[in-house]
Design a protein around this motif. Structure first.
Motif, PDB file in Angstrom:
ATOM      1  N   ALA A   1       0.823  -1.206   0.000  1.00 42.46           N
ATOM      2  CA  ALA A   1       0.000   0.000   0.000  1.00 42.46           C
ATOM      3  C   ALA A   1       0.857   1.255   0.000  1.00 42.46           C
ATOM      4  CB  ALA A   1      -0.934  -0.014   1.206  1.00 42.46           C
TER       5      ALA A   1
ATOM      6  N   ILE B   1      -4.228  -0.250   9.483  1.00 40.32           N
ATOM      7  CA  ILE B   1      -4.594  -1.328   8.574  1.00 40.32           C
ATOM      8  C   ILE B   1      -5.553  -2.260   9.298  1.00 40.32           C
ATOM      9  CG2 ILE B   1      -2.572  -2.688   9.255  1.00 40.32           C
ATOM     10  CD1 ILE B   1      -2.518  -3.853   6.441  1.00 40.32           C
TER      11      ILE B   1
ATOM     12  N   ILE C   1     -10.460  -7.165   6.292  1.00 41.35           N
ATOM     13  CA  ILE C   1     -11.847  -7.037   5.846  1.00 41.35           C
ATOM     14  C   ILE C   1     -12.235  -8.301   5.077  1.00 41.35           C
ATOM     15  CG2 ILE C   1     -11.904  -4.516   5.777  1.00 41.35           C
ATOM     16  CD1 ILE C   1     -11.321  -4.664   2.790  1.00 41.35           C
TER      17      ILE C   1
ATOM     18  N   SER D   1     -15.489  -5.794   0.481  1.00 36.90           N
ATOM     19  CA  SER D   1     -15.773  -4.365   0.539  1.00 36.90           C
ATOM     20  C   SER D   1     -16.774  -3.998  -0.548  1.00 36.90           C
ATOM     21  CB  SER D   1     -14.484  -3.552   0.360  1.00 36.90           C
ATOM     22  OG  SER D   1     -14.759  -2.165   0.312  1.00 36.90           O
TER      23      SER D   1
ATOM     24  N   GLU E   1      -7.495  -3.365   4.293  1.00 38.02           N
ATOM     25  CA  GLU E   1      -7.828  -1.971   4.003  1.00 38.02           C
ATOM     26  C   GLU E   1      -6.836  -1.088   4.753  1.00 38.02           C
ATOM     27  OE1 GLU E   1     -11.450   1.196   4.884  1.00 38.02           O
ATOM     28  OE2 GLU E   1     -11.925  -0.938   4.607  1.00 38.02           O
TER      29      GLU E   1
ATOM     30  N   HIS F   1      -5.243   2.624   5.565  1.00 34.74           N
ATOM     31  CA  HIS F   1      -5.670   4.018   5.623  1.00 34.74           C
ATOM     32  C   HIS F   1      -4.450   4.939   5.649  1.00 34.74           C
ATOM     33  CE1 HIS F   1     -10.030   3.417   6.604  1.00 34.74           C
ATOM     34  NE2 HIS F   1      -9.549   2.213   6.882  1.00 34.74           N
TER      35      HIS F   1
ATOM     36  N   LYS G   1      -7.850   5.354   1.048  1.00 34.86           N
ATOM     37  CA  LYS G   1      -7.835   3.964   1.515  1.00 34.86           C
ATOM     38  C   LYS G   1      -7.328   3.085   0.373  1.00 34.86           C
ATOM     39  CE  LYS G   1     -12.213   4.232   2.512  1.00 34.86           C
ATOM     40  NZ  LYS G   1     -12.448   5.689   2.532  1.00 34.86           N
TER      41      LYS G   1
ATOM     42  N   PHE H   1      -6.760  -0.898  -0.937  1.00 28.64           N
ATOM     43  CA  PHE H   1      -7.289  -2.243  -0.724  1.00 28.64           C
ATOM     44  C   PHE H   1      -6.337  -3.261  -1.344  1.00 28.64           C
ATOM     45  CE2 PHE H   1     -10.846   0.585  -0.366  1.00 28.64           C
ATOM     46  CZ  PHE H   1     -11.631   0.040   0.637  1.00 28.64           C
TER      47      PHE H   1
ATOM     48  N   ASP I   1      -5.642  -7.483  -1.919  1.00 28.57           N
ATOM     49  CA  ASP I   1      -6.218  -8.825  -1.909  1.00 28.57           C
ATOM     50  C   ASP I   1      -5.284  -9.770  -1.164  1.00 28.57           C
ATOM     51  OD1 ASP I   1      -7.876 -11.000  -2.483  1.00 28.57           O
ATOM     52  OD2 ASP I   1      -6.770 -11.445  -4.326  1.00 28.57           O
TER      53      ASP I   1
ATOM     54  N   HIS J   1      -7.352   2.329  -5.104  1.00 26.42           N
ATOM     55  CA  HIS J   1      -7.512   3.340  -4.063  1.00 26.42           C
ATOM     56  C   HIS J   1      -8.953   3.822  -4.038  1.00 26.42           C
ATOM     57  CE1 HIS J   1      -3.009   4.669  -3.753  1.00 26.42           C
ATOM     58  NE2 HIS J   1      -3.148   3.357  -3.812  1.00 26.42           N
ATOM     59  N   ARG J   2      -9.378   4.230  -2.859  1.00 27.18           N
ATOM     60  CA  ARG J   2     -10.684   4.855  -2.681  1.00 27.18           C
ATOM     61  C   ARG J   2     -10.528   6.026  -1.715  1.00 27.18           C
ATOM     62  NH1 ARG J   2     -11.314   2.526  -6.621  1.00 27.18           N
ATOM     63  NH2 ARG J   2     -12.857   0.926  -7.146  1.00 27.18           N
TER      64      ARG J   2
END
Length: 309
Positions: free
Chosen positions: A159, A172, A175, A178, A190, A192, A200, A202, A204, A213-214
């Protein structure tokens, strides 16, 4: 034996005609009511399409895809990797293996096998992940030969490597899946970052792939996509059942509009102004001749005064 009324048949025909006329009038009133309601729904949806379209043009591609701080990780060279464990037993259980590729994930060789699941007993018949070609995909650790498993430390490093913003690592969490990636089966991580966009990342867990990214602007863009595509599940499928139904309603709206327009034209009800000569001629056609003959003729000219004797 009673007498037969000679007008009974005529009265029956009159009642039948009136009943048929009432049925047609009721059916047309129902169609007209549904036509107005369908027009209102389509008008609201057109407004939504217009607003969301202007929003897409205003924001731009980076804001819509949350790629403001996204950096694609380059492929690491494999020159120094000559020895790695081949998961022959696991590959044999997969079925018809089409291809095997090796990449470095955080310095660890990862084997990616694409295969077609076999229906024979003892093989994996329910793969969790498929690629764009429809083939199932499995990942293995090149050092141990076992299934690949992304740790939390590896996910944090991936990340951070994919992030180009000025924010600091802010935590972190694991999850199961999502809503930001509806097609993703999960599980994963996830991550942050403390920046103004609340980014954020994500990851796998089964493959170590950075899903994307979101951030906060993406949340608004996601709802705009849902409204624009009429796909409120988040998959952004433009051929969903709701939009197909809207298309059929639009066709029905146009056909019923043409039908009502022809009906109004056939009845001669195109009256725009009362002072037009067309309306005067239409009004004269609707007045029966007997009624017009019985009415006294009136002259619009003022009566002349009789001369005094």
């Amino acid at each position: 034996m009673g007498r037969l009324n000679p007008f009974s048949r005529a009265s029956g025909l009159t009642e039948s005609t009136q009943r048929t006329w009432l049925q047609r009038s009721f059916a047309m009133s129902v169609i007209s009511s549904l036509h107005r309601r369908a027009g209102l729904i389509l008008f609201v949806q057109i407004i939504i399409w217009t607003i969301s379209g202007f929003y897409f043009s205003w924001q731009g591609r980076e804001a819509l895809t949350a790629n403001q701080y996204y950096h694609t990780l380059p492929a690491a060279p494999l020159a120094g990797m000559s020895n790695y464990a081949t998961p022959d037993i696991h590959l044999a259980r997969l079925g018809d293996v089409r291809s095997v590729s090796i990449t470095l994930i955080d310095g660890i060789p990862r084997l990616e096998a694409e295969y077609v699941p076999a229906l024979e007993r003892g093989h994996e018949t329910h793969p969790q992940t498929r690629n764009i070609y429809g083939n199932a995909v499995a990942w293995f650790d090149g050092e141990t030969g076992h299934r690949w498993h992304t740790s939390a430390i590896t996910a944090q490093r991936l990340a951070v490597d994919s992030y180009t913003g000025s924010g600091m690592f802010n935590g972190i969490k694991d999850i199961p899946r999502s809503d930001a990636f509806p097609s993703w089966a999960g599980p994963g991580f996830e991550v942050h970052f403390a920046d103004k966009l609340n980014t954020k990342v994500f990851i796998d867990q089964a493959s170590g792939i950075v899903l994307g990214h979101r951030n906060d602007p993406w949340e608004i863009a996601d709802w705009m996509y849902r409204l624009h595509f009429m796909d409120y599940s988040g998959h952004r499928n433009f051929n969903n059942l709701l939009i197909i139904t809207t298309g059929l309603v639009s066709v029905w709206f146009v056909l019923t509009g043409i039908m009502m327009l022809l009906r109004v034209w056939w009845q001669g009800a195109f009256v725009a102004r009362a002072s037009l000569p067309y309306n005067n001629a239409l009004r004269s056609k609707q007045i029966p001749r007997e009624a017009s003959a019985s009415e006294p003729e009136t002259d619009n000219q003022p009566a002349k005064a009789e001369p005094k004797s």
